[in-house]
Design an enzyme around this catalytic site. Structure first.
Site, PDB file in Angstrom:
ATOM      1  N   LYS A  13       0.833  -1.213   0.000  1.00  0.00           N
ATOM      2  CA  LYS A  13       0.000   0.000   0.000  1.00  0.00           C
ATOM      3  C   LYS A  13       0.871   1.269   0.000  1.00  0.00           C
ATOM      4  O   LYS A  13       0.599   2.200  -0.741  1.00  0.00           O
ATOM      5  CB  LYS A  13      -0.926   0.043   1.233  1.00  0.00           C
ATOM      6  CG  LYS A  13      -1.945  -1.073   1.282  1.00  0.00           C
ATOM      7  CD  LYS A  13      -2.986  -0.823   2.358  1.00  0.00           C
ATOM      8  CE  LYS A  13      -2.412  -0.799   3.770  1.00  0.00           C
ATOM      9  NZ  LYS A  13      -1.807  -2.083   4.225  1.00  0.00           N
ATOM     10  N   ARG A  87      -9.080   1.381   9.313  1.00  0.00           N
ATOM     11  CA  ARG A  87      -8.759  -0.029   9.497  1.00  0.00           C
ATOM     12  C   ARG A  87      -9.932  -0.779  10.128  1.00  0.00           C
ATOM     13  O   ARG A  87      -9.867  -1.988  10.286  1.00  0.00           O
ATOM     14  CB  ARG A  87      -7.532  -0.170  10.397  1.00  0.00           C
ATOM     15  CG  ARG A  87      -6.213  -0.340   9.634  1.00  0.00           C
ATOM     16  CD  ARG A  87      -5.098  -0.374  10.645  1.00  0.00           C
ATOM     17  NE  ARG A  87      -3.907  -1.052  10.223  1.00  0.00           N
ATOM     18  CZ  ARG A  87      -2.864  -0.465   9.639  1.00  0.00           C
ATOM     19  NH1 ARG A  87      -2.905   0.808   9.337  1.00  0.00           N
ATOM     20  NH2 ARG A  87      -1.783  -1.161   9.360  1.00  0.00           N
ATOM     21  N   ARG A 126      11.789  -6.403   4.248  1.00  0.00           N
ATOM     22  CA  ARG A 126      11.753  -4.986   3.864  1.00  0.00           C
ATOM     23  C   ARG A 126      12.466  -4.107   4.886  1.00  0.00           C
ATOM     24  O   ARG A 126      12.563  -4.424   6.071  1.00  0.00           O
ATOM     25  CB  ARG A 126      10.328  -4.516   3.596  1.00  0.00           C
ATOM     26  CG  ARG A 126       9.548  -4.041   4.781  1.00  0.00           C
ATOM     27  CD  ARG A 126       8.208  -3.473   4.351  1.00  0.00           C
ATOM     28  NE  ARG A 126       7.375  -3.244   5.506  1.00  0.00           N
ATOM     29  CZ  ARG A 126       6.129  -2.764   5.450  1.00  0.00           C
ATOM     30  NH1 ARG A 126       5.582  -2.490   4.281  1.00  0.00           N
ATOM     31  NH2 ARG A 126       5.451  -2.567   6.548  1.00  0.00           N
ATOM     32  N   ARG A 158      11.623  -2.413  10.662  1.00  0.00           N
ATOM     33  CA  ARG A 158      10.641  -1.955  11.656  1.00  0.00           C
ATOM     34  C   ARG A 158      10.384  -3.050  12.686  1.00  0.00           C
ATOM     35  O   ARG A 158      10.349  -4.220  12.339  1.00  0.00           O
ATOM     36  CB  ARG A 158       9.335  -1.591  10.940  1.00  0.00           C
ATOM     37  CG  ARG A 158       9.403  -0.237  10.277  1.00  0.00           C
ATOM     38  CD  ARG A 158       8.262   0.019   9.345  1.00  0.00           C
ATOM     39  NE  ARG A 158       6.978  -0.514   9.799  1.00  0.00           N
ATOM     40  CZ  ARG A 158       5.863  -0.401   9.079  1.00  0.00           C
ATOM     41  NH1 ARG A 158       5.879   0.202   7.903  1.00  0.00           N
ATOM     42  NH2 ARG A 158       4.733  -0.895   9.526  1.00  0.00           N
ATOM     43  N   ARG A 169      -0.356  -9.096  13.015  1.00  0.00           N
ATOM     44  CA  ARG A 169      -0.882  -7.995  12.207  1.00  0.00           C
ATOM     45  C   ARG A 169      -1.821  -8.520  11.131  1.00  0.00           C
ATOM     46  O   ARG A 169      -2.841  -7.905  10.821  1.00  0.00           O
ATOM     47  CB  ARG A 169       0.283  -7.213  11.579  1.00  0.00           C
ATOM     48  CG  ARG A 169       1.110  -6.480  12.618  1.00  0.00           C
ATOM     49  CD  ARG A 169       2.356  -5.881  12.010  1.00  0.00           C
ATOM     50  NE  ARG A 169       2.068  -4.829  11.059  1.00  0.00           N
ATOM     51  CZ  ARG A 169       2.911  -4.449  10.106  1.00  0.00           C
ATOM     52  NH1 ARG A 169       4.093  -5.032   9.982  1.00  0.00           N
ATOM     53  NH2 ARG A 169       2.583  -3.490   9.284  1.00  0.00           N
TER      54      ARG A 169
HETATM   55  P1  AMP Z   1       1.396   0.501   8.819  1.00  0.00           P
HETATM   56  O1  AMP Z   1       2.567   1.373   8.518  1.00  0.00           O
HETATM   57  O2  AMP Z   1       0.150   0.923   8.090  1.00  0.00           O
HETATM   58  O3  AMP Z   1       1.697  -0.963   8.636  1.00  0.00           O
HETATM   59  O4  AMP Z   1       1.066   0.700  10.379  1.00  0.00           O
HETATM   60  C1  AMP Z   1       2.021   0.386  11.366  1.00  0.00           C
HETATM   61  C2  AMP Z   1       1.357   0.311  12.723  1.00  0.00           C
HETATM   62  O5  AMP Z   1       0.785   1.583  13.059  1.00  0.00           O
HETATM   63  C3  AMP Z   1       0.191  -0.665  12.824  1.00  0.00           C
HETATM   64  O6  AMP Z   1       0.614  -1.989  13.064  1.00  0.00           O
HETATM   65  C4  AMP Z   1      -0.580  -0.079  14.007  1.00  0.00           C
HETATM   66  O7  AMP Z   1       0.061  -0.358  15.230  1.00  0.00           O
HETATM   67  C5  AMP Z   1      -0.439   1.421  13.755  1.00  0.00           C
HETATM   68  N1  AMP Z   1      -1.526   1.917  12.890  1.00  0.00           N
HETATM   69  C6  AMP Z   1      -1.426   2.405  11.624  1.00  0.00           C
HETATM   70  N2  AMP Z   1      -2.617   2.775  11.146  1.00  0.00           N
HETATM   71  C7  AMP Z   1      -3.518   2.508  12.125  1.00  0.00           C
HETATM   72  C8  AMP Z   1      -4.911   2.639  12.233  1.00  0.00           C
HETATM   73  N3  AMP Z   1      -5.654   3.129  11.226  1.00  0.00           N
HETATM   74  N4  AMP Z   1      -5.500   2.276  13.402  1.00  0.00           N
HETATM   75  C9  AMP Z   1      -4.790   1.778  14.433  1.00  0.00           C
HETATM   76  N5  AMP Z   1      -3.462   1.612  14.390  1.00  0.00           N
HETATM   77  C10 AMP Z   1      -2.822   1.958  13.252  1.00  0.00           C
END
Ligand code: AMP
Length: 215
Positions: A13, A87, A126, A158, A169
């Site tokens: 994404k 989400r 990654r 990360r 996740r």
């Molecule tokens: P991402 O970079 O989108 O994979 O997000 C990394 C982490 O940020 C996720 O595993 C969550 O802990 C937090 N996070 C990102 N977006 C959201 C969201 N919309 N709601 C809750 N937690 C989020």
């Protein structure tokens, strides 16, 4: 155009949102990147979110809503690609509330689907630039090993891309993705994108979907 990208973690994404931003000029708004910035700044929001993110869990809707409401309205009239938000249904409703205020809405929802085996392979390999957030991986390696092409910063794995956190996740994604897709399907055609290919091929499908030739 305002676009929402839905898809499991590791489905590309972030990479696709960046490519859309470059091609169409729509602002890439990544909930994860915005949260990571808060963690880096050690803001009060960041201090609350940090440990939750590290464990691969979802940050409280209220906290994410704060950063989304301070970013989405800035770009709602000129176009954005929302990556990682909403989400769940509560967040989808928060977004609806923002749109009511800005008198705008969503023009396209793209669902990127990738199989789990590929996701685990991608996420565990990654690396991300801690400064500009660019993501590198098997398909897009940096020019110099371990260094960001843009600012030469040392790339990092990360915490939530560690193998033991990835499964968690993915589980969380599956729990709420279904109802989100159902919600948006009632409003518009949710366009399905096959995310199992390399980035250029995935982007070709996205371009078609944005320009009106999708499935
Ligand atoms: P991402 O970079 O989108 O994979 O997000 C990394 C982490 O940020 C996720 O595993 C969550 O802990 C937090 N996070 C990102 N977006 C959201 C969201 N919309 N709601 C809750 N937690 C989020």
């Amino acid at each position: 155009m305002n676009i929402i990208l839905i898809g499991p973690p590791g489905t590309g994404k972030g990479t696709m949102a960046k490519m859309i931003e470059e091609e169409f000029g729509y602002k890439h708004i990544s909930a994860g990147d915005l949260l990571r910035d808060e963690v880096k700044k050690k803001s009060s929001l960041g201090k609350q979110a940090g440990p939750i993110m590290k464990a691969g869990k979802l940050v409280d809707d209220r906290l994410v809503a704060q950063i989304i409401s301070s970013n989405v309205p800035k770009y709602a009239k000129t176009g954005f690609v929302l990556d990682g938000f909403p989400r769940n249904m509560k967040q989808a409703r928060i977004l609806e509330g923002i749109f009511k205020k800005t008198k705008t809405g969503i023009d396209a929802v793209l669902l990127i689907e990738t199989n789990d085996r590929k996701i685990v392979e991608r996420l565990s390999s990654r690396r991300q630039c801690p400064k500009c957030h660019t993501i590198y991986g098997l398909n897009i390696p940096p020019k110099n090993d371990g260094k960001c092409d843009n600012d030469n910063a040392a790339l990092v794995l990360r915490d939530d891309d560690k193998a033991e956190v990835i499964t968690k996740r993915l589980e969380l994604y599956r729990q709420s993705a279904g109802e989100l897709v159902e919600f948006y399907s009632k409003k518009m055609l949710v366009k399905k994108i096959d995310g199992n290919m390399g980035p250029e091929k995935v982007f070709l499908q996205i371009k078609k979907a944005i320009l009106g030739g999708g499935n």
